[in-house]
Design a protein around this motif. Sequence first.
Motif, short mmCIF file in Angstrom:
data_model
loop_
_atom_site.label_atom_id
_atom_site.label_comp_id
_atom_site.label_asym_id
_atom_site.label_seq_id
_atom_site.Cartn_x
_atom_site.Cartn_y
_atom_site.Cartn_z
N SER A 124 0.83 -1.20 0.00
CA SER A 124 0.00 0.00 0.00
C SER A 124 0.86 1.26 0.00
N LYS A 125 0.38 2.25 -0.76
CA LYS A 125 1.03 3.56 -0.79
C LYS A 125 0.33 4.55 0.14
N LEU A 126 -0.65 4.07 0.89
CA LEU A 126 -1.39 4.90 1.83
C LEU A 126 -0.43 5.45 2.89
N ASP A 127 -0.65 6.68 3.31
CA ASP A 127 0.14 7.29 4.38
C ASP A 127 -0.01 6.43 5.65
N TYR A 128 1.09 5.90 6.14
CA TYR A 128 1.05 4.97 7.28
C TYR A 128 0.51 5.62 8.55
N ASP A 129 0.55 6.94 8.64
CA ASP A 129 0.00 7.64 9.80
C ASP A 129 -1.52 7.48 9.91
N LYS A 130 -2.17 7.07 8.82
CA LYS A 130 -3.61 6.87 8.82
C LYS A 130 -4.01 5.48 9.30
N VAL A 131 -3.02 4.60 9.48
CA VAL A 131 -3.27 3.19 9.78
C VAL A 131 -3.23 2.94 11.27
N GLU A 132 -4.27 2.29 11.77
CA GLU A 132 -4.27 1.86 13.17
C GLU A 132 -3.52 0.54 13.30
N ASN A 133 -3.78 -0.39 12.38
CA ASN A 133 -3.11 -1.69 12.37
C ASN A 133 -3.38 -2.34 11.02
N TYR A 134 -2.66 -3.40 10.73
CA TYR A 134 -2.89 -4.12 9.48
C TYR A 134 -2.41 -5.55 9.63
N LEU A 135 -2.82 -6.36 8.65
CA LEU A 135 -2.26 -7.70 8.52
C LEU A 135 -2.06 -7.99 7.05
N LEU A 136 -1.09 -8.82 6.77
CA LEU A 136 -0.79 -9.24 5.40
C LEU A 136 -0.31 -10.67 5.45
N SER A 137 -0.90 -11.52 4.62
CA SER A 137 -0.43 -12.89 4.43
C SER A 137 -0.27 -13.10 2.94
N PHE A 138 0.87 -13.66 2.53
CA PHE A 138 1.12 -13.87 1.11
C PHE A 138 1.90 -15.15 0.90
N SER A 139 1.76 -15.71 -0.28
CA SER A 139 2.34 -17.00 -0.61
C SER A 139 3.86 -16.93 -0.67
N ASN A 140 4.50 -17.96 -0.12
CA ASN A 140 5.95 -18.13 -0.22
C ASN A 140 6.33 -18.98 -1.42
N THR A 141 5.33 -19.49 -2.14
CA THR A 141 5.60 -20.50 -3.17
C THR A 141 5.43 -19.99 -4.59
N GLY A 142 5.28 -18.70 -4.79
CA GLY A 142 5.16 -18.15 -6.13
C GLY A 142 3.75 -18.16 -6.70
N THR A 143 2.76 -18.40 -5.87
CA THR A 143 1.37 -18.32 -6.32
C THR A 143 0.81 -16.95 -5.92
N PRO A 144 -0.29 -16.53 -6.51
CA PRO A 144 -0.83 -15.20 -6.18
C PRO A 144 -1.58 -15.12 -4.85
N ASP A 145 -1.73 -16.24 -4.14
CA ASP A 145 -2.48 -16.23 -2.88
C ASP A 145 -2.00 -15.11 -1.96
N GLU A 146 -2.95 -14.31 -1.51
CA GLU A 146 -2.59 -13.18 -0.64
C GLU A 146 -3.86 -12.59 -0.05
N PHE A 147 -3.76 -12.09 1.16
CA PHE A 147 -4.83 -11.26 1.70
C PHE A 147 -4.24 -10.21 2.62
N ALA A 148 -4.92 -9.06 2.66
CA ALA A 148 -4.48 -7.94 3.48
C ALA A 148 -5.70 -7.27 4.08
N VAL A 149 -5.55 -6.82 5.31
CA VAL A 149 -6.60 -6.05 5.98
C VAL A 149 -5.93 -4.81 6.56
N ILE A 150 -6.48 -3.65 6.24
CA ILE A 150 -5.99 -2.40 6.80
C ILE A 150 -7.07 -1.84 7.71
N ALA A 151 -6.74 -1.67 8.99
CA ALA A 151 -7.64 -1.02 9.95
C ALA A 151 -7.21 0.44 10.04
N LEU A 152 -8.13 1.33 9.75
CA LEU A 152 -7.81 2.75 9.70
C LEU A 152 -8.21 3.47 10.98
#
Length: 161
Positions: free
Chosen positions: A66-94
């Motif tokens: 994300s290019k969002l200004d990090y000062d706007k973020v309360e917390n976040y999570l990100l999970s992404f594949s280690n195996t070269g697949t597109p599997d990924e999810f992200a949650v941004i709590a503002l």
Amino acid sequence: MKRILALLLGLGTALTLCACTGSTTTSATVDMAELQTAMLEAGTFPTMRSVTGDDDMAAQNFTYFSKLDYDKVENYLLSFSNTGTPDEFAVIALKDPDDVQEAAVSLNEHKDSRCNIFRQYSPEQLRMAETGIVFTKDQYAVLIISENPQAIREAFEQQLG
């Protein structure tokens, strides 16, 4: 008479302040580690790497998706594949729910970037990246790229209660 007027002015000022601050308050965010576990358990993922806003390098890791200004973020999570697949999810709590659409735009830009990568390097997996979803709920902006994004979304919504 002066006391009554002063009391009414004080009461009016207090009500005005309450009205002004009421629109920018946020509900307490869910525990990101618990949310991440629930979302991982809802899908069939390859080996995943996960980070949250509680990590030592949180601000730096955030710039990956994300290019969002990090000062706007309360917390976040990100999970992404280690195996070269597109599997990924992200949650941004503002911090401010008014910023949720800006966060969603940044997640859509990241999704487009992932599509471009898979278009060039692994076209057979492009469909999964293209069918990824971005949505908002309350103070959260969410990206899900997986074989079954709806199941992951349901896990997210259950955690929010």
